[in-house]
Design a protein around this motif. Structure first.
Motif, PDB file in Angstrom:
ATOM      1  N   ARG B  55       0.828  -1.210   0.000  1.00  0.00           N
ATOM      2  CA  ARG B  55       0.000   0.000   0.000  1.00  0.00           C
ATOM      3  C   ARG B  55       0.861   1.258   0.000  1.00  0.00           C
ATOM      4  N   ALA B  58       1.756   1.756  -3.476  1.00  0.00           N
ATOM      5  CA  ALA B  58       0.591   2.227  -4.224  1.00  0.00           C
ATOM      6  C   ALA B  58       0.237   3.674  -3.903  1.00  0.00           C
ATOM      7  N   LEU B  60      -1.193   4.581  -1.203  1.00  0.00           N
ATOM      8  CA  LEU B  60      -2.401   4.594  -0.378  1.00  0.00           C
ATOM      9  C   LEU B  60      -2.063   4.781   1.094  1.00  0.00           C
ATOM     10  N   SER B  85      -1.654   0.122 -11.376  1.00  0.00           N
ATOM     11  CA  SER B  85      -2.973  -0.443 -11.096  1.00  0.00           C
ATOM     12  C   SER B  85      -2.831  -1.373  -9.915  1.00  0.00           C
ATOM     13  N   ILE B  86      -3.921  -1.519  -9.162  1.00  0.00           N
ATOM     14  CA  ILE B  86      -3.876  -2.385  -8.003  1.00  0.00           C
ATOM     15  C   ILE B  86      -5.082  -3.316  -8.043  1.00  0.00           C
ATOM     16  N   PHE B  88      -7.083  -6.162  -5.519  1.00  0.00           N
ATOM     17  CA  PHE B  88      -7.130  -6.623  -4.137  1.00  0.00           C
ATOM     18  C   PHE B  88      -7.712  -8.030  -4.056  1.00  0.00           C
ATOM     19  N   SER B  92     -13.708  -5.687  -5.378  1.00  0.00           N
ATOM     20  CA  SER B  92     -14.079  -4.269  -5.316  1.00  0.00           C
ATOM     21  C   SER B  92     -14.693  -3.770  -6.625  1.00  0.00           C
ATOM     22  N   LEU B  93     -15.602  -4.555  -7.185  1.00  0.00           N
ATOM     23  CA  LEU B  93     -16.329  -4.084  -8.364  1.00  0.00           C
ATOM     24  C   LEU B  93     -17.523  -3.270  -7.872  1.00  0.00           C
ATOM     25  N   ARG B 151      -9.939  -4.917 -15.232  1.00  0.00           N
ATOM     26  CA  ARG B 151      -9.966  -3.499 -14.884  1.00  0.00           C
ATOM     27  C   ARG B 151      -8.553  -2.999 -14.558  1.00  0.00           C
ATOM     28  N   ALA B 152      -7.782  -3.846 -13.838  1.00  0.00           N
ATOM     29  CA  ALA B 152      -6.428  -3.424 -13.472  1.00  0.00           C
ATOM     30  C   ALA B 152      -5.533  -3.306 -14.699  1.00  0.00           C
TER      31      ALA B 152
END
Lengths: 531, 266
Positions: B55, B58, B60, B85-86, B88, B92-93, B151-152
Motif C-alpha cells: 500500500r 501504491a 495509499l 494499477s492495483i 485486491f 471491489s467491483l 480493470r487493473a
C-alpha cells in the motif's frame, strides 16, 4: 459493511400470491370483527364501524376532499423543503467533515423541538397562512433523511475508495463514482419514511390553529365528540400516509438494485477512542444554537411580545420575580408527563423486543411478520391519537398506550431484523452442541440484536416525546403538552418558550443518555459497530 | 497490442518504514529494489505487514520514514500519471456497473478515452466472453476476480500491484486463475508486485520471492526463481520447483523463530 448499524432487508420472495390472498382475507376478517364490535359498543361513543366511517366519508366527501387537498399540498411542500435541507446539510458535512458532529448535533436539537409548541410560535411569527404547517412538515422529515444519507455516503467498502485513489483521483471522484450511487438506497429509505412523516407534520401544524386542513377537521371532530367524523378523518389520514409510503417504495424499487436499509439510525460513536470530542461537540452545538437563536431575533427584528430570545427565557426561568413560580409550574407539568412518557417508552421497547424474540422462536411467522411490521412502522401513529383517546379515555392509559405504540413498531422491526442477523456459522456451532432454541436466542441472537435495538431506542426518544406532547395537547389536559397548549392560548409566551427549550433539551439529553448506555454495552458485544 | 502507455518502472525503497499511531510497528526500515519488468512476490505470515508495504508503493499509505522512488519519482507523481494499477483480494467491483462499466471506470479515472474495442479484447483475454453486460452480482467469485484483473490491466500500467488477488476464491478456481491471468502481464513485461501467503503461488508466478518476518515486517530472505517462462501446468511437480518452495518454507520458519529486540532498544 462493518461499522454501520444500517442494514438491509432481503427482497421479499417471489410467488407470494397465496400469502397475498391470506393477507386480504385477514384484512376482511378484521373489518368484520371491527364492524361487529362497533355495533356492540355503539352507545359508548368510542368506536365507529367501517360502514359508519364510509357513510360519513361519502356524506362529507366535499369537505374531506378539500381538507385533504390542503393538507397534502402543505405536506408536499414541507417534504420538498425538509429533504432539500437534509441533502444540503449532508453535503456540508461531507465537504467539510469536521463540521459533521456540529451539523448532526444541531439537527438533532431542532428535531427534538416539540412540534405542538413550535406550531403556535410559528403561527404568531408567520401570521396567517400555511407557513407553520409547511415548516412543521419540513421539520418532521429532514432528520430522518439526513441521518441515513450521511451513513449512506460512507457506506461503501474501503476498497472502492482505494481503487479511486490508486488512479490518483481525489474526493470529488470518490463522490461522483462511489458515494452518490452507494448512498442512493439510504436516501430512498429516508425519503420513504419521510413521506408519512411530512403528512403527520402538516397535520400537527393544523392542530395548532390553522384555518383549513385535515388537522382542523380532527380538532373540530374531537371537540364535537363526533365519533364517525373522528374515525373518518383518522382513516383518511392513515390511508394517505400508507399510500405515500408504499408509492415511494415502488418508485425506489424501480431505481434500486438492493432493498433499502431497514434501520435508519446512525451508529453510536465510540467516544472512548477519541476522548472528549463528544463533550466538545455538545458544547459547540449548544453555543451555536444559542447564538443562532439570538442572531435570528436581531436580524428579523421580531416582536418581543411573542418572540423570546435566550436572555428572555433565562430571565423567565431564573431571574424574574415569578421565576420560582414558573419553575414550579414547569416541574409539575414535566413530572406529569414523565408518568406517561417513561412507562410508555419502556413498555414500547420491551414489547417490541419481546415480540421479536418470540417470533424468532417460530421462524415461519417471522418471515411473514417482517414486511407487515415495516409497513405498519410507516403509519403516523400520532394521527391515530384521537382514536386512542376515544378508545382508552383521556387518562393515563390512553397516553401511555399511544407512546408505547409509537415506540413499539420501529423497535420491533429493528429487533426482528437484528435477531435474524445472527451469524449462521455461530448458530451452526450451537446446533452441533444440540443447544435448544432458547439457548441460541440468549447466547447468539440477542447479542446480535443489540446494535439494532439501541439504534431504535435512541431514535424512539424524540418520537415518544412527540407522541406524548401531542396527546397531552389534544386531550389529556395534563403534562407539558397541555401546559404548552394553555400558554399558547393565554399568550403566555415566556412559559411557551421556556417549555419548548426544556422539552428540546430533555429530549436531546435522553437521546444522549441512551447513546451512552449503548456505547457501554456495544463495546462489549459489538465493538465493530462503534464508529 | 499497442505499446504500454507507461514503461515498467524500477522501485527503490531506502529505509522505508511504517508505524501506525506512533506505536504499532508494521514495517521495519527496509532497503530493497524491485527490478523493472520483473514479478516480485512478497511472502510472509498473515498480518506481517506485507500489504502495508504494497500500500505504501501504491501511494495509499504514507511511509513513516525512509524514501520510496518509483521510476525515479515519488509515489504521488506515479499516482497522478495513473501509471499503476492495483488488484485486491476483494474484487471491489461497483455493483451498479456492468463488467464493461467497471473496466471502463478505470479508464475514466485514469483520464483516458474509453475504447470499447480494447475493453472487449481484454474481456475476452481474461475469459469473460459473453459477460460484458453482466453485473457483479450475476458472476461467480472467480469471474469477479477476472473482471477485477481486466480493470487493473486496461490502463496498461507499467506497475501492477496485486494483494492476494486470488485469495478469496476456491482452490480449483485459484489454480485456473493463476494459470490464465499472469500470462497477460508477463507478455507486457509489467513490473509486478505480488503479495501472497501461498508459497506455491509465489514461486509459480514470480522471478523473485522476498520472504518477510512476522510483524513488524523485515526481509529474511531474497530468493531468485530462475524457472523458464512460460511456466506450463505441472511445473509444480518438477524437482527444481520443489527445491525453490523448500527454500522459501525454510526462510519462513526461520522468520517465525526470529528473536528480535523491540525497535526502541536498537
Amino acid at each position: 459493511m462493518t461499522g454501520l448499524s444500517l442494514v438491509h432487508a432481503g427482497r421479499p420472495a417471489r410467488g407470494m400470491t397465496a400469502r397475498g390472498y391470506g393477507a386480504w382475507l385477514g384484512v376482511l376478517g378484521l373489518l368484520l370483527v371491527w364492524e361487529a364490535l362497533a355495533h356492540v359498543v355503539s352507545g359508548a361513543f368510542v368506536l365507529a364501524a367501517p360502514t359508519e366511517i364510509l357513510a360519513y366519508l361519502v356524506e362529507d366527501r366535499g369537505l374531506v376532499t378539500r381538507a385533504l387537498g390542503v393538507t397534502l399540498g402543505n405536506a408536499a411542500l414541507g417534504y420538498v423543503f425538509g429533504n432539500l435541507a437534509a441533502i444540503a446539510l449532508a453535503a456540508l458535512a461531507l465537504l467539510w467533515p469536521r463540521s459533521e458532529r456540529i451539523v448532526t448535533g444541531l439537527a438533532l436539537l431542532v428535531y427534538c423541538l416539540p412540534l405542538v409548541a413550535t406550531g403556535p410560535i410559528l403561527r404568531v411569527l408567520f401570521g396567517p397562512g400555511a407557513g407553520p404547517q409547511i415548516t412543521l412538515a419540513a421539520l418532521a422529515v429532514y432528520y430522518t433523511t439526513l441521518i441515513p444519507l450521511l451513513v449512506g455516503l460512507r457506506a461503501a467498502p474501503a476498497g472502492w475508495f482505494d481503487l479511486v485513489r490508486s488512479y490518483g483521483r481525489g474526493r470529488w471522484s470518490e463522490l461522483v463514482h462511489v458515494r452518490l450511487m452507494a448512498s442512493l438506497p439510504y436516501l430512498f429509505a429516508g425519503l420513504q419514511i419521510a413521506a408519512p412523516a411530512a403528512f403527520l407534520g402538516a397535520m400537527v401544524g393544523e392542530f395548532t390553529g390553522a384555518e383549513r386542513g385535515l388537522g382542523v377537521l380532527t380538532v373540530r371532530a374531537i371537540r364535537a365528540l363526533d365519533v364517525d367524523m373522528t374515525w373518518g378523518v383518522a382513516t383518511v389520514a392513515t390511508a394517505v400516509a400508507i399510500l405515500a409510503y408504499v408509492g415511494l417504495g415502488m418508485i425506489a424499487r424501480r431505481f434500486l438494485r438492493d432493498a433499502p436499509p431497514v434501520i435508519l439510525a446512525a451508529p453510536a460513536s465510540d467516544t472512548v477512542r477519541d476522548s472528549g470530542s463528544g463533550w466538545k461537540a455538545a458544547i459547540g452545538v449548544t453555543v451555536i444554537a444559542l447564538a443562532g437563536w439570538a442572531l435570528a431575533f436581531w436580524v428579523f427584528d421580531l416582536n418581543p411580545f411573542f418572540a423570546k430570545g435566550p436572555m428572555d427565557v433565562l430571565d423567565a426561568l431564573l431571574l424574574a420575580e415569578d421565576a420560582g413560580a414558573t419553575r414550579g409550574t414547569l416541574a409539575v407539568a414535566l413530572s406529569e408527563t414523565a408518568v406517561y412518557l417513561l412507562p410508555g417508552y419502556f413498555a414500547g421497547l420491551a414489547a417490541g423486543a419481546g415480540l421479536a424474540m418470540l417470533l424468532v422462536l417460530v421462524p415461519v411467522i417471522a418471515g411473514t411478520a417482517m414486511p407487515l411490521a415495516i409497513a405498519l412502522r410507516s403509519v403516523p401513529i400520532v394521527t391515530t391519537a384521537p382514536l386512542v383517546v376515544l378508545l382508552l379515555g383521556r387518562g393515563a392509559t390512553g397516553t401511555i398506550v399511544l407512546v408505547a405504540v409509537m415506540v413499539f413498531f420501529p423497535t420491533f422491526v429493528a429487533c426482528l431484523h437484528g435477531l435474524r442477523q445472527a451469524p449462521g456459522q455461530v448458530l451452526d456451532v450451537f446446533d452441533s452442541f444440540a443447544a435448544g432454541p432458547v439457548s441460541r436466542l440468549v447466547r447468539v441472537r440477542i447479542p446480535a440484536m443489540l446494535p439494532a435495538f439501541f439504534a431504535a431506542a435512541r431514535m424512539a426518544v424524540p418520537a415518544s416525546v412527540l407522541a406524548v406532547t401531542v396527546v397531552e395537547w389534544l386531550a389529556t389536559g395534563a403534562g407539558i403538552g397541555s401546559l404548552m397548549a394553555m400558554s399558547a392560548s393565554l399568550s403566555d409566551f415566556d412559559m411557551l418558550w421556556s417549555s419548548v427549550v426544556l422539552v428540546a433539551a430533555i429530549s436531546a439529553l435522553g437521546y444522549a443518555l441512551v447513546g451512552s448506555v449503548e456505547r457501554r454495552i456495544l463495546r462489549v458485544y459489538a465493538p465493530e459497530q462503534l464508529t | 497490442m499497442a505499446p504500454d502507455v507507461t514503461p515498467p518502472p524500477e522501485i527503490i525503497c531506502s529505509g522505508l518504514a511504517k508505524t501506525f499511531d506512533g506505536r504499532t510497528e508494521a514495517v521495519r526500515p527496509t532497503d530493497v529494489t524491485f527490478h523493472a519488468g520483473q514479478t516480485t512476490a512478497l511472502v510472509g505470515p498473515s498480518g506481517c505487514g506485507k500489504s502495508t508495504l504494497l500500500r505504501m508503493v501504491a501511494g495509499l499509505e504514507a511511509p513513516s520514514a525512509g524514501q520510496l522512488l518509483i521510476g525515479g519519482m515519488p509515489p504521488a507523481e506515479t499516482l497522478q500519471n495513473a501509471a499503476l494499477s492495483i488488484a485486491f483480494q476483494d474484487p471491489s467491483l461497483l455493483p451498479w456497473r456492468t463488467v464493461r462499466g467497471n473496466i471502463a471506470l478505470a479508464l475514466s479515472l485514469a483520464r483516458r478515452p474509453v475504447d470499447d474495442a480494447e475493453i472487449d479484447q481484454l474481456i475476452s483475454l481474461v475469459g469473460l466472453d459473453g459477460f460484458a453486460e453482466a453485473r457483479p452480482a450475476e458472476l461467480s467469485g472467480g469471474m469477479r476476480q477476472r473482471a477485477a484483473m481486466a480493470r487493473a490491466l486496461v490502463t496498461r500500467p507499467g506497475l501492477l500491484l496485486l494483494d492476494e488477488p486470488f485469495g478469496a476464491v476456491d482452490e480449483l478456481t485459484r489454480h485456473q486463475l493463476a494459470q490464465d491471468l499472469p500470462r497477460i502481464w508477463e507478455a507486457r513485461g509489467t513490473t509486478t508486485l505480488l503479495v501472497t501467503h501461498s508459497v506455491t503461488e509465489a514461486v509459480l508466478l514470480s522471478d523473485r520471492v522476498i520472504v518477510l518476518s512476522p510483524r513488524p515486517a523485515e526481509i529474511i530472505a531474497d530468493i531468485a526463481i530462475p524457472l523458464d517462462r512460460p511456466r506450463e501446468s505441472g511445473i509444480e511437480r518438477s524437482p527444481d520447483f520443489g527445491d525453490l518452495t523448500d527454500a522459501v518454507y525454510a526462510a519462513l520458519s526461520r522468520g517465525m523463530t526470529l528473536d528480535r529486540p523491540p525497535l526502541a532498544a536498537q
